[in-house]
Design a protein around this motif. Structure first.
Motif, PDB file in Angstrom:
ATOM      1  N   LYS A   1      18.214  64.494  34.789  1.00  0.00           N
ATOM      2  CA  LYS A   1      17.968  64.682  33.027  1.00  0.00           C
ATOM      3  C   LYS A   1      18.436  66.021  32.887  1.00  0.00           C
ATOM      4  O   LYS A   1      18.208  66.885  33.647  1.00  0.00           O
ATOM      5  CB  LYS A   1      16.453  64.667  32.833  1.00  0.00           C
ATOM      6  CG  LYS A   1      15.799  65.270  31.482  1.00  0.00           C
ATOM      7  CD  LYS A   1      16.255  64.026  30.436  1.00  0.00           C
ATOM      8  CE  LYS A   1      15.809  64.569  29.172  1.00  0.00           C
ATOM      9  NZ  LYS A   1      15.956  63.605  28.004  1.00  0.00           N
TER      10      LYS A   1
ATOM     11  N   GLU B   1      16.045  55.251  19.752  1.00  0.00           N
ATOM     12  CA  GLU B   1      16.402  56.622  20.223  1.00  0.00           C
ATOM     13  C   GLU B   1      16.984  57.252  19.098  1.00  0.00           C
ATOM     14  O   GLU B   1      17.738  56.860  18.320  1.00  0.00           O
ATOM     15  CB  GLU B   1      17.252  56.549  21.372  1.00  0.00           C
ATOM     16  CG  GLU B   1      17.501  57.691  22.206  1.00  0.00           C
ATOM     17  CD  GLU B   1      18.558  57.610  23.094  1.00  0.00           C
ATOM     18  OE1 GLU B   1      19.190  58.742  23.777  1.00  0.00           O
ATOM     19  OE2 GLU B   1      18.617  56.590  23.831  1.00  0.00           O
TER      20      GLU B   1
ATOM     21  N   ALA C   1      18.864  61.282  17.939  1.00  0.00           N
ATOM     22  CA  ALA C   1      19.348  62.601  18.428  1.00  0.00           C
ATOM     23  C   ALA C   1      19.745  63.353  17.118  1.00  0.00           C
ATOM     24  O   ALA C   1      20.240  62.721  15.971  1.00  0.00           O
ATOM     25  CB  ALA C   1      20.948  62.358  18.998  1.00  0.00           C
TER      26      ALA C   1
ATOM     27  N   ASN D   1      20.677  47.730  19.788  1.00  0.00           N
ATOM     28  CA  ASN D   1      21.612  48.769  20.610  1.00  0.00           C
ATOM     29  C   ASN D   1      22.613  49.149  19.511  1.00  0.00           C
ATOM     30  O   ASN D   1      23.861  49.323  19.907  1.00  0.00           O
ATOM     31  CB  ASN D   1      22.142  48.120  21.843  1.00  0.00           C
ATOM     32  CG  ASN D   1      21.018  47.959  22.534  1.00  0.00           C
ATOM     33  OD1 ASN D   1      20.282  48.995  22.956  1.00  0.00           O
ATOM     34  ND2 ASN D   1      20.905  46.991  23.673  1.00  0.00           N
TER      35      ASN D   1
ATOM     36  N   TRP E   1      25.549  50.036  22.573  1.00  0.00           N
ATOM     37  CA  TRP E   1      25.129  51.362  22.739  1.00  0.00           C
ATOM     38  C   TRP E   1      23.948  51.577  23.608  1.00  0.00           C
ATOM     39  O   TRP E   1      22.967  51.012  23.522  1.00  0.00           O
ATOM     40  CB  TRP E   1      24.983  52.029  21.476  1.00  0.00           C
ATOM     41  CG  TRP E   1      26.096  52.158  20.840  1.00  0.00           C
ATOM     42  CD1 TRP E   1      26.617  51.380  19.608  1.00  0.00           C
ATOM     43  CD2 TRP E   1      27.535  52.743  20.813  1.00  0.00           C
ATOM     44  NE1 TRP E   1      27.987  51.520  19.067  1.00  0.00           N
ATOM     45  CE2 TRP E   1      28.446  52.306  19.830  1.00  0.00           C
ATOM     46  CE3 TRP E   1      28.081  53.513  21.877  1.00  0.00           C
ATOM     47  CZ2 TRP E   1      29.739  52.906  19.772  1.00  0.00           C
ATOM     48  CZ3 TRP E   1      29.335  54.157  21.703  1.00  0.00           C
ATOM     49  CH2 TRP E   1      29.921  53.569  20.838  1.00  0.00           C
ATOM     50  N   LYS E   2      24.031  52.770  24.514  1.00  0.00           N
ATOM     51  CA  LYS E   2      22.896  52.841  25.713  1.00  0.00           C
ATOM     52  C   LYS E   2      22.300  54.154  25.309  1.00  0.00           C
ATOM     53  O   LYS E   2      21.096  54.265  25.149  1.00  0.00           O
ATOM     54  CB  LYS E   2      23.424  52.570  27.196  1.00  0.00           C
ATOM     55  CG  LYS E   2      22.364  52.675  28.153  1.00  0.00           C
ATOM     56  CD  LYS E   2      22.783  52.347  29.271  1.00  0.00           C
ATOM     57  CE  LYS E   2      23.892  53.655  29.754  1.00  0.00           C
ATOM     58  NZ  LYS E   2      24.262  53.322  31.516  1.00  0.00           N
ATOM     59  N   THR E   3      23.199  55.187  25.237  1.00  0.00           N
ATOM     60  CA  THR E   3      22.599  56.427  24.927  1.00  0.00           C
ATOM     61  C   THR E   3      23.319  57.344  23.900  1.00  0.00           C
ATOM     62  O   THR E   3      24.404  57.152  23.751  1.00  0.00           O
ATOM     63  CB  THR E   3      22.471  57.413  26.056  1.00  0.00           C
ATOM     64  OG1 THR E   3      23.883  57.680  26.719  1.00  0.00           O
ATOM     65  CG2 THR E   3      21.750  56.873  27.432  1.00  0.00           C
TER      66      THR E   3
ATOM     67  N   SER F   1      23.872  61.415  22.083  1.00  0.00           N
ATOM     68  CA  SER F   1      23.481  62.963  22.031  1.00  0.00           C
ATOM     69  C   SER F   1      24.473  63.669  21.068  1.00  0.00           C
ATOM     70  O   SER F   1      25.708  63.215  21.062  1.00  0.00           O
ATOM     71  CB  SER F   1      23.913  63.321  23.518  1.00  0.00           C
ATOM     72  OG  SER F   1      23.710  64.928  23.534  1.00  0.00           O
TER      73      SER F   1
ATOM     74  N   LEU G   1      28.327  59.510  23.653  1.00  0.00           N
ATOM     75  CA  LEU G   1      27.446  58.346  23.796  1.00  0.00           C
ATOM     76  C   LEU G   1      28.039  57.589  24.870  1.00  0.00           C
ATOM     77  O   LEU G   1      29.012  57.576  25.734  1.00  0.00           O
ATOM     78  CB  LEU G   1      27.701  57.258  22.385  1.00  0.00           C
ATOM     79  CG  LEU G   1      27.633  58.029  21.133  1.00  0.00           C
ATOM     80  CD1 LEU G   1      29.172  58.296  20.528  1.00  0.00           C
ATOM     81  CD2 LEU G   1      27.148  57.070  20.170  1.00  0.00           C
ATOM     82  N   THR G   2      27.166  56.693  25.442  1.00  0.00           N
ATOM     83  CA  THR G   2      27.543  55.895  26.551  1.00  0.00           C
ATOM     84  C   THR G   2      27.195  54.422  26.082  1.00  0.00           C
ATOM     85  O   THR G   2      26.232  54.098  25.115  1.00  0.00           O
ATOM     86  CB  THR G   2      26.826  55.803  27.934  1.00  0.00           C
ATOM     87  OG1 THR G   2      25.288  55.916  27.782  1.00  0.00           O
ATOM     88  CG2 THR G   2      27.201  57.551  28.260  1.00  0.00           C
TER      89      THR G   2
ATOM     90  N   ASN H   1      24.678  58.749  31.500  1.00  0.00           N
ATOM     91  CA  ASN H   1      24.385  59.369  30.301  1.00  0.00           C
ATOM     92  C   ASN H   1      25.370  60.456  30.075  1.00  0.00           C
ATOM     93  O   ASN H   1      25.958  60.855  30.864  1.00  0.00           O
ATOM     94  CB  ASN H   1      22.840  59.743  30.016  1.00  0.00           C
ATOM     95  CG  ASN H   1      22.584  60.539  31.164  1.00  0.00           C
ATOM     96  OD1 ASN H   1      23.037  61.789  31.229  1.00  0.00           O
ATOM     97  ND2 ASN H   1      21.556  60.048  32.136  1.00  0.00           N
TER      98      ASN H   1
ATOM     99  N   THR I   1      25.706  64.490  27.595  1.00  0.00           N
ATOM    100  CA  THR I   1      24.852  65.535  26.846  1.00  0.00           C
ATOM    101  C   THR I   1      25.612  66.448  26.169  1.00  0.00           C
ATOM    102  O   THR I   1      26.628  66.932  26.710  1.00  0.00           O
ATOM    103  CB  THR I   1      23.852  66.334  27.774  1.00  0.00           C
ATOM    104  OG1 THR I   1      22.861  65.438  28.308  1.00  0.00           O
ATOM    105  CG2 THR I   1      23.212  67.112  26.969  1.00  0.00           C
TER     106      THR I   1
END
Length: 453
Positions: free
Chosen positions: A26, A228, A230, A243, A273-275, A277, A289-290, A330, A332
């Protein structure tokens, strides 16, 4: 057979007994600094440290990760402008760094350079930190805030600017699930999947259909499938349960190309889309993004090659794939530095980062950082195995085993593979310094401290 342990990297602390990489699971970014939780639950930090926001007991900037305390039970971390917060697995809340506006929540003022427990409660779930304040939710679903109420950041119905030096409950609702915060506005998701926002709203970053500030949480639209969030200074990005990617606020100075939207608008049509930031501070924003297929994507401003596209400073007005790898877990977005973790637990950095390039300059594509710097290297002190000469100038001879592969790690954790012929190791190309020599042999893998003249 006796065993000894070396620490690789200045200021590192013993955290394991394996020569394999012990990396991060993390990572969060603040204003020019990073916090990370390692696979073993230890806490690490690097970057600017003028207010003690790294938590290592000093105000010294760090160009490589340093361990914060000896605890191995860190579960949740948050990084702000120049203060930090974390929650341990026992539900306790800890803060450190700048406390000019009571943002640490310890009932006092003045910077704190090491993690300090806030109260005695053991039911903290998530925490978010901004510029002058902090936000949190507990496991009982209550919402809390403390610090400066600049532009209604505390969300408790007070329209005046004041300071709360201890956590105070926001409203009476007990169904808050997730919390997100930036410099001057907060966002939260309830158990129902609805999204709520409060604070500064000059560019529509609250997503409530106007540019009016709000001193209490206000629901964002009617959707109940938010997953989620950001938050950036002037915009917010989000993923839904299906997603899809959404954005609101302004991107006029960041090349994110959403214009100004006071309500959430969908970005593209992709639904994998998964993550997500986004850079938290400054108007020149960018996002990483991932996707579910493991690909990495970037979007926005590229002033310091933080998009990682390998092409210099090339801005992207829409999400664009970076490279062809399909194993990103992921990523950041920092101030001008980016980082990512792959599914094999390796750690990668790019942009204006101190972790590669001999601690200076920029790198325009993801570059692996050897997390051996976070490890203890095991040394086998068997008298049957010898490395000589040591210190060495051009070569080292190994006796007592048959060598198959040799690597060395410098004090920043970078790995170098060395040539070996008939148990002779060529070290002539290494610069002078101290290394950890890791030798794979027919009798196992051994390591030793190497001094290169």
């Amino acid at each position: 057979m006796r065993k000894f342990f070396f620490v690789l990297g200045v200021g590192m602390t013993l955290i394991g007994t394996s020569a394999s990489a012990q990396c991060f699971k993390k990572i969060v970014a603040g204003q020019d600094f990073f916090l990370a939780i390692s696979q073993d639950g230890t806490l690490w930090a690097w970057g600017e440290n003028g207010s003690g926001q790294l938590g290592d007991g000093t105000t010294t900037d760090r160009t490589t990760p340093v361990q914060i305390s000896t605890a191995t039970t860190w579960a949740f971390i948050a990084a702000g402008d120049n203060h930090s917060a974390a929650i341990k697995t026992d539900g306790t809340l800890w803060t450190w760094g700048n406390d000019s506006y009571g943002q640490l929540g310890n009932g006092a003022s003045g910077s704190v350079t090491s993690p300090l427990q806030i109260g005695s409660d053991t039911n903290w779930k998530e925490v978010a930190v901004g510029d002058r304040g902090s936000l949190a939710v507990k496991t009982n679903g209550t919402l809390w805030s403390w610090g400066g109420n600049t532009n209604y950041y505390l969300g408790n119905g007070q329209s005046t600017s004041y300071v709360s030096q201890v956590p105070v409950q926001v409203g009476s609702a007990t169904d808050w699930n997730h919390i997100y915060g930036n410099a001057l506005h907060g966002l939260a998701i309830k158990n129902s999947g609805t999204l709520w926002a409060w604070g500064y709203n000059n560019y529509g970053q609250l997503g409530i259909g106007s540019t009016t500030n709000s001193d209490v949480p206000v629901q964002v639209g009617t959707a109940s499938d938010w997953k989620e969030i950001a938050t950036g200074d002037q915009l917010s990005l989000a993923l839904k349960n299906d997603n899809t990617l959404w954005a609101w606020g302004t991107s006029n100075s960041s090349n994110l190309n959403i214009g100004t939207a006071a309500s959430p608008v969908q970005i593209g049509t992709a639904s994998n889309w998964k993550t997500v930031s986004v850079k938290k501070y400054s108007t020149s924003s960018y996002a990483l993004l991932t996707r579910a297929d493991g690909t990495l994507w970037a979007w926005g401003n590229d002033t310091s090659q933080q998009l990682g596209n390998g092409a210099g400073t090339t801005n992207y007005s829409s999400p664009t794939q970076i490279g062809t790898n399909t194993n990103w877990a992921n990523a950041t977005a920092g101030y001008l530095q980016s980082s990512g973790i792959k599914t094999d637990n390796t750690f990668w950095v790019w942009g204006a980062t101190s972790l590669v390039g001999n601690g200076t300059g920029e790198t325009n594509s993801p570059t692996q950082y050897a997390c051996t710097a976070l490890n203890v290297i095991e040394q086998n002190a068997s008298k049957d195995i010898k490395f000589y000469p040591n210190p060495a100038t051009s070569k080292i001879t190994v006796s007592g085993v048959k060598v198959s592969k040799v690597s060395v790690y410098d004090q920043s954790g970078r790995k170098y593979d060395l040539q070996t012929v008939n148990n002779e190791i060529n070290v002539s190309k290494l610069t002078s310094g101290i290394y950890i020599l890791v030798t794979e042999t027919d009798k196992g893998t051994f390591s030793d401290k190497l001094i290169k003249n």
